[in-house]
Design a protein around this motif. Structure first.
Motif, PDB file in Angstrom:
ATOM      1  N   THR A   1       0.678  -1.508  -0.461  1.00  0.00           N
ATOM      2  CA  THR A   1      -0.256  -0.009  -0.362  1.00  0.00           C
ATOM      3  C   THR A   1       0.513   0.894   0.215  1.00  0.00           C
TER       4      THR A   1
ATOM      5  N   THR B   1       2.376   2.657  -2.738  1.00  0.00           N
ATOM      6  CA  THR B   1       2.350   3.437  -3.700  1.00  0.00           C
ATOM      7  C   THR B   1       1.026   4.280  -3.518  1.00  0.00           C
ATOM      8  N   SER B   2       0.165   3.937  -2.263  1.00  0.00           N
ATOM      9  CA  SER B   2      -1.300   4.588  -2.172  1.00  0.00           C
ATOM     10  C   SER B   2      -0.638   6.463  -1.676  1.00  0.00           C
ATOM     11  N   THR B   3       0.446   6.624  -1.209  1.00  0.00           N
ATOM     12  CA  THR B   3       1.126   8.052  -0.568  1.00  0.00           C
ATOM     13  C   THR B   3       1.245   8.776  -1.865  1.00  0.00           C
TER      14      THR B   3
ATOM     15  N   ARG C   1       0.091  10.741  -5.155  1.00  0.00           N
ATOM     16  CA  ARG C   1      -0.912  10.136  -5.846  1.00  0.00           C
ATOM     17  C   ARG C   1      -1.542  12.240  -6.191  1.00  0.00           C
TER      18      ARG C   1
ATOM     19  N   THR D   1      -6.842  11.203  -6.841  1.00  0.00           N
ATOM     20  CA  THR D   1      -7.121   9.683  -5.711  1.00  0.00           C
ATOM     21  C   THR D   1      -7.192  10.286  -4.792  1.00  0.00           C
TER      22      THR D   1
ATOM     23  N   PRO E   1      -5.012  10.013  -1.593  1.00  0.00           N
ATOM     24  CA  PRO E   1      -3.540   9.775  -1.634  1.00  0.00           C
ATOM     25  C   PRO E   1      -3.786   9.046   0.644  1.00  0.00           C
ATOM     26  N   GLU E   2      -3.110   8.204   1.274  1.00  0.00           N
ATOM     27  CA  GLU E   2      -3.565   7.647   2.240  1.00  0.00           C
ATOM     28  C   GLU E   2      -1.728   6.800   2.592  1.00  0.00           C
TER      29      GLU E   2
ATOM     30  N   SER F   1      -8.949   1.278   1.280  1.00  0.00           N
ATOM     31  CA  SER F   1      -7.945   1.159   0.905  1.00  0.00           C
ATOM     32  C   SER F   1      -7.752   1.142  -0.444  1.00  0.00           C
ATOM     33  N   ASP F   2      -6.599   1.863  -1.635  1.00  0.00           N
ATOM     34  CA  ASP F   2      -7.226   0.834  -2.439  1.00  0.00           C
ATOM     35  C   ASP F   2      -7.787   0.205  -3.168  1.00  0.00           C
TER      36      ASP F   2
END
Lengths: 272, 873
Positions: free
Chosen positions: A228, A230-232, A234, A242, A244-245, B666-667
């Motif tokens: 996860t 890659t979710s940072t 964005r 999207t 970002p997390e 998430s994702d």
């Protein structure tokens, strides 16, 4: 006809200019100032000295300051028989204890006490199976995109969920990913009969290069974190925006990072 | 004895009738000159030596002027009394007056209101009787029905931009009214000086009517006039992004707006990835937007209803309207099928960058680019005095392609068949059969390699809808609307076909099926001359059917069970009630307080892998896993008109709460995922705010100013530690100023300026390195802000000369002759001061290897000039 071509080119350019007159520029945003967070990178694997805990604090996004290592923390790893091992600081912010010998399938607990702050805790369970590489092969046109790839064949133990990460070295130099997108992760949950992981995007390899593959059989916390990451990275706003997390960690709400474990097998191949 | 009595009675009756007949057939010559009815009676008594018996009826004070020469007395008395709700009888030698007590003491006037030149139905016209204060507005088909106490009434029909029309009515009957447009703005001020307070008197709030013709001069992106972009300039309506036709209403999401084109729902209202709306303004008669207080006849979405009515087409004479723009051109043809009885309309638009590119025919550029076309068609025919049928349709497609390698096309298709029927003067019904479909298709071919591989993806949603709506104009105090309908939805979440090196891979996600049925009534009750009460109830049933494999999930998203359902086998059914209430209390002729409550339900959910909507988003029904969404909205507003209703001011405060809101893990991956439902999280929402609108309707300078101060928040247990966080569309301040200035008879200058707080987005708060990778840290979902947005657009509209001077061959003199072709040029500049508004922002490591990040902002559209040429003949 010649004239039409000419006009159409101008018009097309005009349309494109208008639609994609998108200008991109670096801006200095007034971001919220928040207290820094503790970042923990803690790993365990069954080899001598196969453990470390890295501690540092976050810094501001747009500022150049170096991350501040956290020194003098009390770091303890406890096995499931309640044997506690305190890690010593071997360099600024890096903690290790060479006496821990992690065992497959066993659970380990991490406790970190930083001066005057609440304790950070986490848990990892070493994967039960020691998954080995069966063979390696090279495919010059792999998949839909027909990229060159090295295929790592393995025998995925049936009945259990296994998570994998692959790292590789070229001619002895370990390739350290610079972006979260370069990390190769895979889970047998999404497999049907594959029993293989492809290492793609190897454009820079030449014939005769020795590639060493490290197959890491990682635990779920390690997998959840890196898959996860890659979710940072964005875009926000726009039609491709999207949310970002932060990656999914296992150390509590306000701590960045993870405590993970893995077993590892390695094999090499020479590029034909 | 009995026989004798019978004969006596019969003789008496005969005599009586004979006497009555004789007296009433008596020829009289008399004239009344502006005298009261009572004085007229006295005049008759003295002149004709007849006597009357009567009470002190109020009608006797009414004045009459008429003269009769050797006319039967009956005729004189009918004119004198029956027109004013009185009846008469000869009893003995006297003429006795009485007020009938049965239902005949009322008259009902009904009919249609339309444009005199084009025959186009006029929706929302005010029909009123000034003496009694009774008032009604024409419905969506231009039909009205006004019930009044028996008597003679002067009825006035008024509509902004049209000359007022007055007629007399003294008995029940049909009256179709043709209104002439008031061509000059100045005259209009005079003509409408004593009216135009519809916003005060109407039983609506939180609603805006967009007059397509009036707003055509407002500058918009690339000069293509667009009602959906105009709607975004109203307070409480927010654009979903730069140049985008998607919008948010009072804190709700883009999928919470019900966009109806001739009653057919539009599932994706955007062309060119959102820069154009699918609505061709030339084909539109009327647009109404409800932001709250949604009447019970509408259902199925939480936030708003945009009811778009297509033009019927000119039923008087053939006409052609067209326009040539930088990006697209359009043509509208209208013609009567039978003059005054039916008409036909065909309107088409098309972009042409792709056509020109094909002419260029150079390899990759061929079949490349972004293009769209759309076609609106409508036909209507009057089958008789009481029946009219309409057939309308829309088809629109967008294409995004690169050579023959990649092709993406998407679009809507709708068809509506409607039958209007007038059952009695007071009961109007409309039966509709509606079809709506949205789908997209992506085809990609990899032709650069020897082993050809191709990918094809298809997805969409389709509806079949049958409904019947009634408007019942019971009497002057009560109006009822009621109806029922059923929509059969087919959801096509996706079909993927991949062919690679001869191998074929097919993934077909089961279609989903559901039936959405509803039953409603809505009652408008004039409590007193000042207070109107409107209330209604809508009952909804939503049932998900098989066939298909239906999953249930554990709270963490993993599959708990799976069951195979057969065709039409019920999976789950929801029954829900949505009450609606609106109270209008008029303080005086120019001020009112209104309050409303509306509960709305939504059974369709638009899922996206991104934070904004794109053509590939997927619609999913409420199911065993996705509960229907529910919203409750409370609104209170104060409405005040100034300067003879020339200036409308209003302020509304609203609070909206919603349940079962949808968000993502998430994702998440919801597109082309058979298990999309396990990617969802469910939570709550709340939004509140205050909106101000000041509108100047007449004069050389017209326009409006809108401001809203609002908050929109969401709460999900799994996001932001379960704390409330800002919805993406939470914008604290939103301001718009729209002005249109008439420079001369032929020139109009217009401008619009908008300002709003940036969208709430998740901004980084820190950076760190982990696993050797530089990473950004976040603390709060949507805790940051995009930079504030503002922009000024200006436009100039120039009409060509409408008249020309020609020499009359017969007289040899110059004559002013109207031109056959009316032309118009519009020039506009979008974002005239070239503000770089942030469209999106991302963070990248700084180039100098310093480990820190820099924010990179993308801006679209700074200073975009455009020119359009329009014509009509």
């Amino acid at each position: 006809m010649h004239k039409t071509k000419y006009i159409s080119r101008i018009l097309f350019t005009l349309c494109l200019l208008t639609l994609i007159s998108a200008c991109e520029r670096a801006v200095n945003l007034n971001l919220k100032n928040e207290a820094s967070h503790v970042v923990v990178e803690a790993e365990l694997h069954p080899a001598a000295g196969g453990n470390y805990v890295l501690l540092h604090r976050t810094t501001k996004v747009q500022e150049d300051a170096q991350p501040e290592a956290i020194m003098g923390a009390k770091v303890i790893i406890t096995d499931q028989n309640e044997n506690a091992f305190e890690l010593t600081e071997i360099e600024a912010g890096k903690y290790q204890n060479i006496n821990i010998t992690p065992l497959s399938g066993e659970k380990y607990k991490l406790q970190i006490q930083i001066n005057g702050e609440s304790e950070i805790t986490g848990e990892t369970q070493l994967p039960t199976d020691y998954v080995k590489i069966d063979s390696l092969s090279y495919d010059s046109s792999y998949g839909i995109l027909l990229n060159p790839a090295i295929i790592c064949h393995l025998i995925d133990p049936p009945g259990t969920t296994n998570y994998y990460r692959i790292r590789y070295a070229v001619n002895g130099n370990l390739m350290v990913p610079t972006s979260a997108y370069d990390i190769i992760m895979s889970s047998d949950e999404t497999w049907e009969t594959e029993n293989m992981i492809a290492i793609e995007y190897l454009e820079n390899l030449s014939s005769g290069d020795l590639v060493t593959i490290y197959l890491m059989n990682v635990d779920s916390s390690y997998f959840n974190y890196y898959s996860t990451l890659t979710s940072t990275d964005r875009n926000v706003g726009g039609i491709l925006g999207t949310n970002p997390e932060n990656p999914t960690g296992n150390l509590g709400e306000n701590v960045f990072g993870y405590f993970g474990s893995y077993s590892q097998d390695t094999m090499s191949i020479v590029i034909p | 004895m009995k026989k004798f009595l019978l004969i006596l009675t019969l003789s008496y009756t005969t005599l009586l009738c004979q006497g009555q007949k004789d007296l009433l057939d008596k020829k009289v010559t008399i004239s009344f000159e502006n005298v009261t009815i009572k004085q007229a009676i006295q005049q008759l008594e003295s002149q004709e030596k007849i006597s009357f018996a009567y009470q002190n009826f109020t009608q006797l004070k009414k004045k009459v002027t008429s003269s009769y020469s050797s006319q039967p007395l009956r005729r004189v008395l009918q004119d004198l009394f029956e027109k004013h709700g009185l009846s008469f009888k000869v009893i003995g030698s006297k003429i006795t007056l009485y007020e009938p007590r049965n239902s005949k003491n009322k008259i009902t006037i009904s009919g249609s209101i339309y444009d005199a030149l084009t025959g186009e139905a006029l929706i929302g016209c005010v029909v009123y009787e000034p003496a009694t204060g009774h008032q009604i507005t024409s419905n969506q088909f231009g039909f009205y029905s006004l019930t009044l106490p028996a008597g003679t009434h002067t009825i006035i029909v008024s509509y902004l931009g049209y000359q007022k029309y007055a007629f007399e009515a003294h008995s029940s009957g049909k009256k179709n009214v043709a209104l002439n447009s008031s061509s000059e703005e100045i005259k209009e001020v005079v003509a409408t000086a004593n009216q135009g307070n519809e916003n005060i008197t109407s039983n609506e709030m939180s609603s805006n009517q967009i007059d397509v013709a009036k707003v055509s001069s407002i500058p918009v992106l690339l000069g293509e006039k667009d009602v959906m972009k105009i709607a975004q300039l109203l307070p409480g309506v927010k654009s979903s992004g730069e140049g985008n036709s998607g919008f948010y209403v009072r804190g709700g999401g883009v999928d919470q707006n019900l966009i109806l084109l001739d009653d057919a729902p539009i599932y994706n209202a955007s062309h060119l990835l959102g820069f154009f709306s699918i609505i061709n303004s030339d084909a539109i008669n009327h647009v109404k937007l409800y932001k709250g207080a949604i009447p019970a006849k509408y259902g199925g979405r939480l936030s708003s209803v945009m009811d778009i009515r297509m033009k019927d087409g000119n039923d008087q004479k053939p006409s052609v309207t067209g326009g040539i723009g930088l990006i697209a051109s359009k043509l509208t043809l209208e013609a009567p099928i039978k003059k005054g009885n039916g008409s036909l309309l065909i309107a088409g638009r098309r972009t042409y960058a792709d056509l020109l590119l094909n002419l260029a025919s150079e390899g990759a550029l061929r079949n490349s680019g972004l293009a769209f076309y759309d076609l609106n068609m409508k036909a209507n025919y009057k089958l008789g005095a009481n029946d009219r049928i309409f057939l309308s349709g829309y088809i629109g497609r967008d294409k995004l392609g690169f050579a023959d390698i990649f092709n993406f096309d998407w679009g809507n298709t709708t068809t509506t068949l409607r039958w209007n029927h007038i059952h009695k003067n007071q009961l109007f019904s409309n039966t509709s059969l509606i079809y709506s479909n949205y789908d997209y298709q992506i085809d990609a071919v990899d032709e650069f390699t020897a082993n050809e591989s191709s990918l094809s993806v298809r997805s969409g949603i389709g509806d079949f809808h049958l409904k019947r709506d009634y408007d019942y104009y019971l009497n002057s105090k009560n109006t009822l609307s009621f109806g029922l309908g059923s929509i059969y939805h087919i959801f096509k979440p996706g079909q993927v076909e991949l062919i690679n090196t001869g191998k074929s891979f097919n993934e077909h996600i089961d279609n989903k099926h559901a039936l959405e049925s509803s039953l409603y009534f809505y009652h408008s009750y004039n409590w007193s001359t000042k207070t109107t009460l409107n209330y209604g109830l809508r009952f909804n049933n939503f049932t998900q059917f098989g066939p298909g494999e239906i999953f249930t999930y554990h709270p963490d998203g993993s599959i708990a069970s799976s069951n195979q359902y057969s065709k039409f086998e019920k999976v789950i059914s929801y029954n829900q009630l949505s009450p609606r209430l609106l109270i209008n209390h008029k303080l005086n002729a120019s001020a009112a307080i209104k309050a409303s409550y509306a509960r709305t339900n939504q059974y369709l959910h638009l899922l996206s892998d991104l934070t904004s909507s794109t053509p590939i988003d997927v619609w999913l029904p409420s199911s065993n896993n996705i509960k229907p969404r529910i919203a409750d909205q409370f609104t209170i507003g104060y409405f005040k008109n100034l300067h003879n209703n020339n200036i409308e001011c209003s302020t509304e405060i609203y609070y909206r709460s919603s349940q079962n809101d949808v968000n993502y893990r998430s994702d998440h991956q919801v597109i082309l995922n058979p298990l999309a439902e396990n990617q969802l999280l469910f939570g709550a929402g709340r939004a509140y705010g205050v909106e101000f609108l000041v509108k100047k309707r007449k004069g050389l300078l017209t326009g409006w100013m809108g401001y809203s101060l609002s908050k929109s928040e969401l709460q999900f247990d799994q996001i932001n530690n379960g704390n409330w966080f800002n919805a993406k569309q939470d914008r604290t301040h939103e301001f718009s100023l729209v002005s249109m200035f008439t420079l001369s008879k032929r020139a109009k200058l217009s401008s619009s300026w908008v300002y709003h707080t940036g969208n709430a987005v998740t901004m980084p708060t820190s950076r760190y390195t982990i696993g050797g990778i530089q990473t950004i840290g976040y603390t709060e979902r949507n805790g940051g802000r995009m930079p504030a947005y503002h922009r000024l657009d200006i436009g100039l509209s120039l009409d060509g000369k409408n008249n020309t001077i020609k020499v009359n061959p017969q007289t040899g003199k110059d004559e002013i002759v109207p031109k056959k072709v009316h032309s118009n040029w519009t020039f506009s500049i979008y974002n005239i001061y070239a503000r770089n508004n942030a469209y999106s922002i991302y963070f990248r490591p700084k180039a100098n290897n310093s480990q820190s990040f820099e924010a990179v902002q993308t801006s679209l559209f700074s200073f975009v000039p455009s020119i359009n040429y329009n014509f009509k003949f």
